[in-house]
Scaffold this active site. Structure first.
Site, PDB file in Angstrom:
ATOM      1  N   ARG A   1      35.288 -13.262   3.833  1.00  0.00           N
ATOM      2  CA  ARG A   1      34.159 -13.890   3.138  1.00  0.00           C
ATOM      3  C   ARG A   1      34.745 -14.689   1.983  1.00  0.00           C
ATOM      4  O   ARG A   1      35.732 -14.256   1.370  1.00  0.00           O
ATOM      5  CB  ARG A   1      33.175 -12.832   2.620  1.00  0.00           C
TER       6      ARG A   1
ATOM      7  N   HIS B   1      29.192  -3.637   2.707  1.00  0.00           N
ATOM      8  CA  HIS B   1      29.024  -3.005   1.400  1.00  0.00           C
ATOM      9  C   HIS B   1      30.044  -1.889   1.182  1.00  0.00           C
ATOM     10  O   HIS B   1      29.729  -0.817   0.670  1.00  0.00           O
ATOM     11  CB  HIS B   1      27.594  -2.458   1.247  1.00  0.00           C
TER      12      HIS B   1
ATOM     13  N   TYR C   1      33.202 -11.704  10.327  1.00  0.00           N
ATOM     14  CA  TYR C   1      33.642 -10.309  10.368  1.00  0.00           C
ATOM     15  C   TYR C   1      33.926  -9.975  11.832  1.00  0.00           C
ATOM     16  O   TYR C   1      32.987  -9.736  12.603  1.00  0.00           O
ATOM     17  CB  TYR C   1      32.565  -9.401   9.762  1.00  0.00           C
TER      18      TYR C   1
ATOM     19  N   ASP D   1      25.139  16.824 -18.236  1.00  0.00           N
ATOM     20  CA  ASP D   1      24.792  16.204 -19.515  1.00  0.00           C
ATOM     21  C   ASP D   1      25.297  14.768 -19.629  1.00  0.00           C
ATOM     22  O   ASP D   1      25.213  14.163 -20.691  1.00  0.00           O
ATOM     23  CB  ASP D   1      25.423  17.014 -20.666  1.00  0.00           C
TER      24      ASP D   1
ATOM     25  N   ASP E   1      29.717 -13.426  -9.283  1.00  0.00           N
ATOM     26  CA  ASP E   1      29.766 -12.786  -7.964  1.00  0.00           C
ATOM     27  C   ASP E   1      30.709 -13.608  -7.090  1.00  0.00           C
ATOM     28  O   ASP E   1      30.302 -14.625  -6.531  1.00  0.00           O
ATOM     29  CB  ASP E   1      28.337 -12.757  -7.390  1.00  0.00           C
TER      30      ASP E   1
ATOM     31  N   HIS F   1      24.816 -11.904   7.568  1.00  0.00           N
ATOM     32  CA  HIS F   1      24.035 -11.980   6.332  1.00  0.00           C
ATOM     33  C   HIS F   1      23.738 -13.435   6.012  1.00  0.00           C
ATOM     34  O   HIS F   1      24.187 -14.338   6.713  1.00  0.00           O
ATOM     35  CB  HIS F   1      24.767 -11.283   5.175  1.00  0.00           C
TER      36      HIS F   1
ATOM     37  N   GLU G   1      33.238 -16.525  -1.439  1.00  0.00           N
ATOM     38  CA  GLU G   1      31.984 -16.622  -2.204  1.00  0.00           C
ATOM     39  C   GLU G   1      32.222 -17.274  -3.562  1.00  0.00           C
ATOM     40  O   GLU G   1      33.105 -16.855  -4.315  1.00  0.00           O
ATOM     41  CB  GLU G   1      31.417 -15.212  -2.418  1.00  0.00           C
TER      42      GLU G   1
ATOM     43  N   HIS H   1      21.789 -10.227  -7.566  1.00  0.00           N
ATOM     44  CA  HIS H   1      20.803 -10.826  -6.654  1.00  0.00           C
ATOM     45  C   HIS H   1      19.612 -11.137  -7.551  1.00  0.00           C
ATOM     46  O   HIS H   1      18.752 -10.289  -7.774  1.00  0.00           O
ATOM     47  CB  HIS H   1      20.407  -9.857  -5.537  1.00  0.00           C
TER      48      HIS H   1
ATOM     49  N   HIS I   1      22.328 -16.201  -2.473  1.00  0.00           N
ATOM     50  CA  HIS I   1      21.160 -15.654  -3.175  1.00  0.00           C
ATOM     51  C   HIS I   1      21.154 -16.248  -4.569  1.00  0.00           C
ATOM     52  O   HIS I   1      22.180 -16.757  -5.040  1.00  0.00           O
ATOM     53  CB  HIS I   1      21.255 -14.121  -3.228  1.00  0.00           C
TER      54      HIS I   1
ATOM     55  N   ASP J   1      35.310  -8.485  -3.225  1.00  0.00           N
ATOM     56  CA  ASP J   1      34.052  -9.032  -3.743  1.00  0.00           C
ATOM     57  C   ASP J   1      33.859  -8.383  -5.108  1.00  0.00           C
ATOM     58  O   ASP J   1      33.559  -7.184  -5.193  1.00  0.00           O
ATOM     59  CB  ASP J   1      32.908  -8.691  -2.785  1.00  0.00           C
TER      60      ASP J   1
HETATM   61  N1  GLY Z   1      28.303  -8.735  -4.226  1.00  0.00           N
HETATM   62  C1  GLY Z   1      27.068  -8.754  -3.581  1.00  0.00           C
HETATM   63  C2  GLY Z   1      26.852 -10.009  -2.894  1.00  0.00           C
HETATM   64  O1  GLY Z   1      27.782 -10.751  -2.661  1.00  0.00           O
HETATM   65  O2  GLY Z   1      25.765 -10.389  -2.617  1.00  0.00           O
HETATM   66 MN    MN Z   2      29.548 -10.820  -3.721  1.00  0.00          MN
HETATM   67 MN    MN Z   3      26.726 -12.496  -3.451  1.00  0.00          MN
END
Ligand code: GLY
Ligand code: MN
Ligand code: MN
Length: 439
Positions: free
Chosen positions: A403, A240, A385, A36, A268, A347, A405, A358, A351, A257
């Site tokens: 990474r 991920h 990595y 539920d 992000d 990658h 970002e 995204h 984006h 992240d």
């Molecule tokens: N957190 C997803 C990305 O960095 O694209």
């Molecule tokens: Mn990210």
């Molecule tokens: Mn990202």
């Protein structure tokens, strides 16, 4: 966000729809988690972009040039019995008074009213394929109108993807959107600082996640924009990774992240730092390589450059550093051409960013990379990595996953780093962590 902002968006969309068009935008369905229990409700981005209305069981209809009103909202009526369980909602009065609907109808009247609205409309703007049940209903309504052709009524002949028009709008952020995105980024930056302060060897990754979520909500965010990634050591090399169940070990790095959602907009941010507060020389060397690549990419964000310019700059800098570190061997130009960096950077560099992490919007126009223009927002997130056991990779590099970002807005002069407050330089990170320990 001011309701005039949503009105401006509807007006712009209706200006773009050819005359004789009509747009139908359903709200996102409620999704069940188990038994539920429902997932916390998150409005559909397109629906919210046009209405600012965050309730489920709603449908927005835009009918340009309709004399009795162009913006119709179907939604839940006030129902005292239901409100005991589910709390207050806007009701039909609120839909008009607070959300600017010209007319509001009970959601249960959809089947009775929509066919009439479709009569003599030439085109329907709708996003097909997301909700098969709603697609079916819409086809049913159109067929009903077709069935009335003997009375001189014409049914829509064209179905046009609404997403295409809306996504072109959403890619360019307005001043109110930019203000909200700055705030979303500032909240996430504060959360990353907090994570650096509380990190200690022996903690579980999810305990750092707890600190992030606490900082988000304390700052006014109701949800992360996506599940937080907190990966210590080898887990930092899993792109991920969201289990966040490992132990943070002395001597390892941790990759975080995490971005906050604020008033429907995502941030992000990724930061990577040593669990014990001090980079080893090898960790530091790789970190500086990623940071240099990220800075080179950010420098390419100016109007008139194209979407792929930052990525190309990142690849060039990463490859050069991989050669300097002895991880790759060969001529730089050749290594870049052969994409020799791919085992370590698999990658893309970024984006679009907006309501969806995204975010929507085309990356190419007519098969060419799209030009960057003021108002666009994107991430810049190169990484390296260095997974244990990668063929030819010396052991001293194993399990260094990094990474970095940031969230960047294209401005008329160049760019603005929205996430600038998240600590990034080695000395800054080490100093924050040292002082947090001393306190
Ligand atoms: N957190 C997803 C990305 O960095 O694209
Ligand atoms: Mn990210
Ligand atoms: Mn990202």
């Amino acid at each position: 966000m001011d309701k005039r902002e949503f009105m401006r968006r509807r007006k712009r969309l209706m200006d773009m729809m050819n005359s004789g068009g009509m747009a139908i935008i359903p709200a996102a369905p409620i999704r069940h988690r188990n038994g539920d229990v429902e997932f916390p409700y998150r409005p559909d981005s397109n629906f919210f972009y046009l209405t600012g209305f965050a309730e489920p069981q709603a449908v927005a209809v835009l009918v340009p040039d309709r004399p009795q009103g162009e913006f119709l909202l179907f939604c839940r009526e006030h129902d005292p019995a239901l409100e005991v369980w589910h709390g207050r909602h806007a009701g039909l009065e609120g839909a008009c008074a607070d959300y600017g609907a010209d007319d509001a109808f009970p959601i249960s009247d959809l089947d009775d009213i929509v066919p009439g609205l479709l009569e003599n409309r030439a085109r329907v703007y709708y996003t097909m394929g997301f909700d098969p049940e709603f697609d079916q209903r819409l086809m049913g309504w159109v067929n009903q109108v077709r069935g009335r052709y003997r009375s001189g009524v014409t049914a829509p002949q064209e179905f046009i993807s609404l997403s295409h028009l809306l996504h072109e709008m959403r890619i360019f952020k307005s001043p109110p959107e930019i203000r909200v995105m700055r705030k979303a980024a500032a909240l996430a930056a504060a959360a990353h600082s907090r994570a650096m302060e509380v990190c200690r060897p022996g903690l579980k990754e999810y305990q750092i996640e707890a600190a992030l979520l606490h900082a988000f909500m304390e700052g006014g965010s109701r949800s992360p924009a996506y599940p937080c990634i907190v990966g210590g050591g080898a887990n930092g090399c899993i792109l991920h990774y969201t289990e966040n169940s490992g132990t943070l070990n002395d001597g390892d790095l941790v990759l975080i992240d995490a971005g906050a959602e604020y008033q429907g907009y995502a941030s992000d941010i990724t930061r990577t730092f040593p669990v014990n507060g001090r980079f080893t020389p090898n960790q530091r060397a790789v970190y500086e390589a990623v940071l240099a690549a990220q800075q080179a990419a950010i420098q390419k964000i100016v109007p008139g450059n194209h979407w792929n310019d930052p990525h190309e700059a990142a690849i060039r800098t990463l490859t050069k550093h991989l050669v300097d570190l002895g991880i790759l061997k060969g001529r730089l130009a050749r290594l870049i051409k052969d994409a020799a960096y791919k085992p370590f950077f698999m990658h893309r560099t970024g984006h679009w960013l907006g309501m969806d992490v995204h975010d929507v919007g085309d990356y190419k126009v007519g098969n060419e990379w799209r030009m960057l223009e003021p108002g666009m927002a994107l991430t810049v997130e190169p990484g390296l990595y260095l997974k244990a056991g990668t063929k030819g990779l010396a052991k001293r590099w194993w399990n260094i996953g990094i990474r970095i970002e940031d969230d960047v807005l294209v401005t008329p002069e160049g760019h603005e780093v929205l996430s600038v407050a998240a600590p990034k330089a080695v000395a800054e990170i080490e100093s924050i962590m040292l002082h947090a320990r001393a306190a």
